[in-house]
Enzyme design. Structure first.
Site, short mmCIF file in Angstrom:
data_model
loop_
_atom_site.label_atom_id
_atom_site.label_comp_id
_atom_site.label_asym_id
_atom_site.label_seq_id
_atom_site.Cartn_x
_atom_site.Cartn_y
_atom_site.Cartn_z
N ALA A 1 0.87 -1.17 0.00
CA ALA A 1 0.00 0.00 0.00
C ALA A 1 0.91 1.23 0.00
O ALA A 1 2.11 1.12 0.27
CB ALA A 1 -0.87 -0.01 1.24
N GLY B 1 -0.09 -5.09 0.53
CA GLY B 1 -1.19 -4.94 -0.43
C GLY B 1 -0.85 -5.52 -1.79
O GLY B 1 -1.73 -6.00 -2.50
N GLU C 1 -1.52 -9.14 -1.49
CA GLU C 1 -2.97 -9.33 -1.36
C GLU C 1 -3.63 -9.24 -2.74
O GLU C 1 -4.54 -10.00 -3.05
CB GLU C 1 -3.56 -8.29 -0.41
CG GLU C 1 -3.14 -8.52 1.04
CD GLU C 1 -3.72 -7.49 1.99
OE1 GLU C 1 -3.33 -6.32 1.87
OE2 GLU C 1 -4.57 -7.86 2.81
N GLU D 1 2.71 -6.36 7.01
CA GLU D 1 2.00 -5.33 7.77
C GLU D 1 2.28 -5.38 9.26
O GLU D 1 2.33 -4.35 9.94
CB GLU D 1 0.49 -5.46 7.54
CG GLU D 1 -0.01 -4.95 6.20
CD GLU D 1 0.16 -5.94 5.07
OE1 GLU D 1 0.83 -6.98 5.25
OE2 GLU D 1 -0.39 -5.67 3.98
#
Ligand code: NAD
Length: 697
Positions: free
Chosen positions: A68, A107, A110, A130
């Site tokens: 992210a 992310g 993911e 994370e």
């Protein structure tokens, strides 16, 4: 026939019926809002386009989506969120393939897990990292990863933020195919054509439960994981919440699991640890920013390293270089000391290989890069020599004078001294400009921190290459000024001094250590002294039994290396409180007519932590550290100050500087001048400033 269309960050190239969406958003293709928007729009169009039969998601530059956008952390999420993008991909009526190079992290992974297939280059690495920022993978990672790799592997990856290489990914089903590093796109296109030609099914991870079955049948796996790792997770909030999210993957249907993941994410970000851990993350990225140091200097070649002294530190220091393939020559004073030092190193490598941390070939290669000598002339051709002999100025000056005469011009001479004045050591040479401190931490082959100690004579041409070399050996090199104990030892020394003072008031070493380990340190000052050796800077000739340490050393209780120090040690170096130490302290107090008193937890914290903050303020005032966040990097990585508190300076701001000042004023009134509050502390309190933001740069 190839057609293409591009908007700013995501471009589309059609290879017949295969669409390639290529993202180019330097430096790491973070999934920023702009990238998400463009991907979302392009994907929607491709899904509606009947002439497209498969989509490949690939990235330009050095990596696949590395996560992210960290700049967006903490801000309210804006659509399309990564989870919405993932849902769009997973629901696609045609196969979407992630083509991974570099890193697929957070992310990024993911998103890849939402694709129907994944192909990665040989050197690619994947992980959900994370937890290291105090959060959890909040875009389905905790629900999808265990469905692909199984619960045990997912817990290990998610709760430690581990990245695994492509081979391991393939062995665990996380990638379906591996491509050569230079032909990812071609391999992905071949892969996609085969999928289309064979009309292979769309593998939607959310529909899978096969890898969850083992944990369904044995739910104790979660408790076993907690118990096995309790020590490593001590004080941290995120690992436990990540475990609960993975538990939800097993106990709930996918959509409910996603809801639970979101709920747990919200719970985590409401606490203080994510902000502290994110601060620590950015602090480590600040250390490179050094005022006056050009960033575009030609790199200096280090092809041969010398280490003087093959003891506790010299051996560990040598390993850092041998492990990356640099030849190291170790100088000792006797064959016996040399054999002992080289033997310890060999056993370290062999033990790492037997535990599978490195291969046998790597261990043998590293050992092959080490060479011992008793002749200083063998260091003549070294580009860098690091001295790690006894902590004694006369001994060090003698060695530096001899090194100066022997080692080629242009080479850098470094000392690993803990406290001594580097400029004085440099004065024994005719090249004081090329003499620096390289202060490693014990165990030097493992601890990440190196303080690079600069004297006023050192030019950027000496400092910059050393910082770069520090990075090459996997360390976090922090530039500090020359002064007693530099930054870290000077600050931690306050804790040690107060710990010793508390013994003279009635505390036992293990009382002090317990309070500090409960606070979050991996070790208290007494366990640390035992590990380093009580006799650093002590000599039998000068000892007069004036301190508890003198008495312990005189009785050959010099720490772990002699099997006893403040604590007793068994054959596995496990510490237990020592009745003999207790008696030595009791007798010492009785002789001085001191009546021991009860000392509580709060008082031990006040006495040991707050003087460290005060000393750190003085370090900043004097410009010995470039910025407050460098001090935090040093305290976290060199001394195990709890990372989830951000570091000593960040912690002080969380406590409130007015409280810190009030405690220092109280300590000054009780203990005198040495506890006088630092001027910087007083100034910040009067101005309402923040300590962790102070910078001298
Ligand atoms: P040590 O006693 O384990 O090792 C010192 C070694 O130096 C011995 O093997 C000795 O034989 C050798 N030596 C002495 N004089 C020599 C000479 N003239 N030529 C070649 N070899 C010689 O000590 P250590 O714990 O490794 O500490 C070394 C230095 O590192 C000290 O300055 C210490 O302050 C510093 N240091 C120690 C630690 C720690 O935790 N032990 C941490 C950081 C820095």
């Amino acid at each position: 026939m190839t057609q293409s269309a591009s908007n700013e960050l995501v471009s589309l190239i059609l290879h017949g019926d295969i669409a390639v969406l290529s993202t180019d958003s330097p430096p790491v293709n973070a999934l920023s809002l702009a990238v998400r928007q463009q991907l979302y729009t392009q994907l929607q169009q491709l899904m509606a386009d009947n002439s497209v039969h498969a989509v490949i998601l690939i990235c330009e530059g050095r990596t696949f989506f590395a996560g992210a956008d960290i700049k967006e952390l903490g801000a309210p999420p804006v659509s399309p969120k990564i989870s919405e993008l993932n849902a769009l991909i997973e629901d696609s009526p045609k196969p979407v393939i992630a083509a991974i190079h570099g890193n697929a992290l957070g992310g990024g992974l993911e998103l890849a897990l939402s694709c129907h297939y994944r192909i990665a280059t040989q050197s690619a690495r994947c992980g959900l990292t994370e937890v290291t920022l105090g959060i959890l993978p909040g875009a389905g990672g905790t629900q999808r990863l265990p469905r692909v790799v199984g619960v045990a592997k997912a817990l290990d990856m998610i709760c430690f933020g581990k990245r695994i290489g492509a081979q391991e990914c393939q062995a665990n089903g996380l990638v379906d195919a591996i491509a050569a590093d230079d032909s990812l796109l071609d391999a992905a296109l071949d892969f996609a054509r085969t999928l289309v030609a064979e009309d292979r099914p769309l593998l939607r991870v959310r529909e899978r439960r096969d890898h969850l079955r083992e944990a369904e049948e044995n739910p104790a796996v979660f408790q076993q994981f907690r118990t096995a790792n309790a020590k490593k997770f001590k004080g941290l909030v995120a690992p436990e919440i990540n475990i609960q999210a993975v538990e939800a993957a097993v106990s709930l249907p996918f959509d409910e699991g996603l809801k639970k993941e979101k709920e747990l994410y919200t719970q985590l970000v409401a606490g203080p640890q994510p902000a502290a851990l994110q601060y620590a993350f950015f602090a480590e990225r600040q250390i490179d920013k050094i005022p006056g140091l050009p960033t575009d200097m030609a790199p200096k070649e280090f092809s041969k390293i010398g280490v003087v002294g093959a003891g506790t530190m010299g051996g560990g220091i040598a390993m850092n270089f041998a492990s990356i393939g640099l030849p190291v020559t170790l100088l000792e004073t006797s064959q016996e000391a040399l054999d002992r030092g080289l033997g310890v190193i060999r056993r370290h490598y062999e033990s790492s290989a037997s535990k599978g941390r490195i291969s046998d070939a790597q261990a043998q290669a590293a050992i092959g890069h080490l060479r011992g000598t008793l002749d200083i002339a063998d260091l003549a051709e070294c580009d860098l020599v690091i001295e790690a002999v006894f902590e004694n100025m006369a001994v060090k000056k003698d060695i530096f004078a001899r090194l100066d005469k022997t080692v080629k011009a242009g080479a850098i001479l470094a000392t690993n001294t803990s406290f001594l004045d580097v400029e004085e050591i440099a004065s024994a040479t005719r090249r004081p400009d090329a003499v620096v401190g390289m202060h490693f931490f014990s165990p030097a082959n493992i601890m990440k921190l190196v303080e690079v100690v600069r004297t006023p004579q050192n030019s950027p041409q000496v400092i910059a290459p050393l910082l770069a070399l520090g990075k090459r050996i996997g360390k976090i090199p922090v530039l500090v000024g020359n002064g007693y104990g530099f930054v870290g030892n000077r600050i931690i020394n306050q804790r040690k001094l107060q710990g010793q003072a508390l013994l003279l008031e009635g505390a036992m070493p293990w009382d002090v250590d317990r309070v500090l380990t409960d606070f979050g340190f991996p070790m208290g000052p007494f366990a640390m002294s035992d590990m380093a050796g009580l006799d650093i800077g002590w000599s039998v000739e000068q000892s007069r039994g004036e301190t508890i340490r003198d008495i312990l050393c005189e009785q050959d209780r010099r720490g772990q290396k002699t099997g006893a120090g403040y604590y007793d040690y068994d054959a596995n170096r496990r510490a237990t409180p020592s009745p003999l130490t207790e008696k030595i302290i009791g007798d010492f107090l009785a002789e001085k007519n001191i009546k021991p008193r009860q000392i509580g937890t709060e008082e031990i914290i006040e006495r040991c932590i707050y003087p460290m903050i005060n000393e750190a303020c003085k370090v900043l005032e004097e410009g010995v550290a470039i910025r407050a966040s460098d001090i935090d990097v040093i305290m976290v990585n060199g001394y195990g100050f709890p990372r989830y508190c951000g570091g000593l300076m960040y912690f002080a701001d969380q406590v409130g500087l007015s409280k810190v000042l009030a405690i220092m004023q109280k300590l000054e009134s009780e203990l005198g001048e040495t506890m006088k509050p630092a001027a910087l502390l007083e100034k910040l309190v009067s101005e309402g400033g923040k300590l962790h933001k102070i910078t001298n740069g």
